[in-house]
Design a protein around this motif. Structure first.
Motif, PDB file in Angstrom:
ATOM      1  N   TRP A   1       0.682   7.402   0.551  1.00 62.84           N
ATOM      2  CA  TRP A   1      -0.430   8.344   0.336  1.00 62.84           C
ATOM      3  C   TRP A   1      -1.768   7.680   0.678  1.00 62.84           C
ATOM      4  O   TRP A   1      -2.579   8.228   1.408  1.00 62.84           O
ATOM      5  CB  TRP A   1      -0.423   8.831  -1.104  1.00 62.84           C
ATOM      6  N   ASP A   2      -1.985   6.476   0.138  1.00 60.28           N
ATOM      7  CA  ASP A   2      -3.236   5.760   0.397  1.00 60.28           C
ATOM      8  C   ASP A   2      -3.414   5.475   1.893  1.00 60.28           C
ATOM      9  O   ASP A   2      -4.517   5.594   2.439  1.00 60.28           O
ATOM     10  CB  ASP A   2      -3.263   4.439  -0.383  1.00 60.28           C
TER      11      ASP A   2
ATOM     12  N   LYS B   1      -4.540   3.488  -8.798  1.00 56.54           N
ATOM     13  CA  LYS B   1      -3.456   3.651  -7.834  1.00 56.54           C
ATOM     14  C   LYS B   1      -2.274   4.348  -8.502  1.00 56.54           C
ATOM     15  O   LYS B   1      -1.830   3.950  -9.582  1.00 56.54           O
ATOM     16  CB  LYS B   1      -3.025   2.277  -7.308  1.00 56.54           C
TER      17      LYS B   1
ATOM     18  N   THR C   1       0.861  -1.187   0.000  1.00 53.83           N
ATOM     19  CA  THR C   1       0.000   0.000   0.000  1.00 53.83           C
ATOM     20  C   THR C   1       0.891   1.229   0.000  1.00 53.83           C
ATOM     21  O   THR C   1       1.904   1.261   0.711  1.00 53.83           O
ATOM     22  CB  THR C   1      -0.902   0.030   1.259  1.00 53.83           C
TER      23      THR C   1
ATOM     24  N   HIS D   1      -6.462   6.860   4.180  1.00 56.05           N
ATOM     25  CA  HIS D   1      -7.327   5.912   4.896  1.00 56.05           C
ATOM     26  C   HIS D   1      -7.297   6.151   6.409  1.00 56.05           C
ATOM     27  O   HIS D   1      -8.259   5.811   7.110  1.00 56.05           O
ATOM     28  CB  HIS D   1      -6.900   4.468   4.602  1.00 56.05           C
TER      29      HIS D   1
END
Length: 513
Positions: free
Chosen positions: A188-189, A285, A185, A193
């Motif tokens: 940034w993600d 992504k 992952t 989240h």
């Protein structure tokens, strides 16, 4: 799981203890890293020193991801320095101040002004505070309330924004742990989240309009508001208002325009999305390196534009603006050094198996759902004692992410708990730089600010703490809704209790009379 037993706990414990004693994050991180390497080197001092420099510091600096983060931080530093010295934010706030004619509007305007200056947590108190000081006095809103509002829109706003220094710093810590754990992952993600799990900063920001609209005051803040409204006195008789530093006078003396704050930010966002959208963002992504390149480009363009605008509007000469830009870049060296040492300490505790040892101890003894709230409490205590949320992030993130990953605790809730805990402790700490600057910017007594803000902070922390237990059980960001409802309920109950007590005292006084 491989680990060095109790010895593996010595580096982070040393870092925490020395951070509390010295109040210096750099010294603490360096000492924790070096002692850990010394243990790994079997006590060989020269070998440990060479290893520290060659295999840890040099390695961190030559890593492509780390280099990208450091370059981005340099561009951010230059941009923020220009924004602070341009006077654009102050001019924008002055324009909005013309439409303020009630107590509610006064508080909401200061709140909105603090959010607008999201790019600088340290700049918010010194930009927004002096502008709204006379407005608050005229509306009979206490200086303590102003200090609380600008403190609630400084670091609490900054920690939620992924494309400024706070977010980049946190993502730098997150990504290193993800790489070591082979978590597929992007940083940034992960940060995006984790935002809904940053209960404390979100509650802090939402509490300001809640208090403004409902007038639900309680504890020391209620007394301060009553003092101003009933007697007109700005301070208590024993208060010692903070002096304004030269930096504040400099910002106040600039004749600027609002365009110097909103246009560069617009250029930054347009550049960022202009580069990322062709890559599929936000539907596909996008690699972390692409984000850093896009952000660096956006900050470079907006910084250069701001230099030209400052010269065009005669705010600063071209050479002076450029020198401010370079000076801002240089100031980020402290942040860069903190990150490099944090990465080094993370590598040390990984090689010593610190997280593995903690997981082994906790496995079966601490319920998995309790991990996020435990992280929140430890981070808050450390941050309160040190007055540094960034130092807390640096020490806690390399421990919290492996714990969450191996114990099966909600990962994003644990990341949010690190950021929330660090912010809560920092927000309450009388030695925190943002707390001191909030008192300074509002022109109120520092201890008065700490005493009036602390009950509000504890309400938000209580709601956050309970919500982390819920988040640990469910793993759902919906627990944020519960946190907001809980905060509102606590404020309502405390306000009613305060009013009932005031009514009882008034009745007793009337009976005596």
């Amino acid at each position: 799981m491989e680990h060095m037993g109790f010895l593996s706990l010595i580096p982070p414990i040393l870092a925490i203890v020395f951070a509390i004693i010295t109040k210096n994050v750099i010294i603490s991180l360096f000492l924790g890293s070096f002692v850990g390497i010394l243990i790994l080197s079997n006590g060989m001092l020269i070998t440990a020193t060479k290893t520290m420099i060659g295999e840890y510091l040099f390695t961190q600096l030559t890593d492509s991801y780390n280099a990208g983060v450091l370059v981005l931080l340099v561009f951010i530093g230059g941009f923020v320095a220009l924004m602070e010295k341009s006077g654009g934010a102050a001019a924008f706030a002055e324009k909005t101040a013309k439409f303020i004619n009630t107590r509610v509007k006064t508080q909401l305007a200061a709140w909105f002004g603090g959010i607008i200056v999201f790019f600088s947590d340290l700049g918010t108190p010194l930009i927004v505070g002096p502008i709204f000081e006379p407005i608050f006095d005229k509306a009979k809103v206490s200086r303590e309330k102003l200090a609380w509002i600008i403190d609630s829109t400084a670091s609490p706003v900054a920690v939620l924004v992924p494309f400024i220094g706070w977010g980049v710093y946190a993502m730098g810590l997150i990504q290193k742990e993800f790489e070591s754990l082979s978590i597929n992952t992007s940083d940034w993600d992960a940060f995006i989240h984790a935002i809904p799990f940053q209960f404390y900063p979100i509650l802090v920001i939402l509490m300001v309009p809640l208090i403004a609209f409902t007038k639900l005051e309680f504890s020391a803040m209620s007394k301060a508001e009553k003092r101003v409204q009933e007697t007109g006195e700005l301070f208590w008789s024993d208060s010692k208002p903070m002096r304004k530093p030269e930096r504040m006078k400099e910002v106040q003396g600039i004749k600027s325009r609002p365009i110097l704050v909103w246009l560069p930010i617009l250029v930054l966002l347009v550049t960022l999305f202009g580069i990322l959208v062709p890559l599929g963002f936000p539907f596909k992504k996008v690699g972390g390196n692409d984000f850093r390149v896009a952000l660096s480009t956006g900050y470079l363009f907006s910084g250069l534009l701001l230099i030209l605008m400052m010269s065009y509007y005669k705010v600063k000469k071209l050479q002076e603006a450029f020198e401010i830009y370079i000076s801002g870049m240089q100031k980020m060296m402290y942040v860069a050094l903190t990150l490099v040492l944090a990465w080094s300490l993370g590598s040390v505790v990984k090689n010593m198996g610190t997280a593995n040892y903690i997981i082994e101890i906790m496995n079966g003894t601490v319920p998995v759902f309790f991990v996020p709230v435990l992280i929140f409490i430890i981070g808050a205590c450390m941050s309160f004692a040190t007055g540094s949320s960034w130092g807390t992030f640096a020490i806690m993130m390399p421990l919290a992410i492996p714990m969450a990953h191996h114990l099966g605790a909600p990962l994003y809730a644990c990341i949010g708990a690190v950021l929330s805990g660090g912010l809560f402790g920092d927000h309450c700490s009388p030695i925190s730089d943002t707390t001191i600057l909030a008192s300074t910017g509002a022109g109120c007594d520092h201890i008065d600010h700490v005493k009036t803000q602390l009950p509000y902070a504890l309400v938000n922390a209580s709601a956050a703490l309970i919500s982390y237990i819920v988040a640990g059980i469910t793993g759902s960001a919906v627990s944020l809704v519960g946190a907001i409802v809980l905060m509102f309920a606590i404020v309502l109950i405390l306000s009613k209790l305060q009013n009932n007590r005031a009514n009882e005292l008034e009745i007793n006084e009337n009976i005596k009379a």
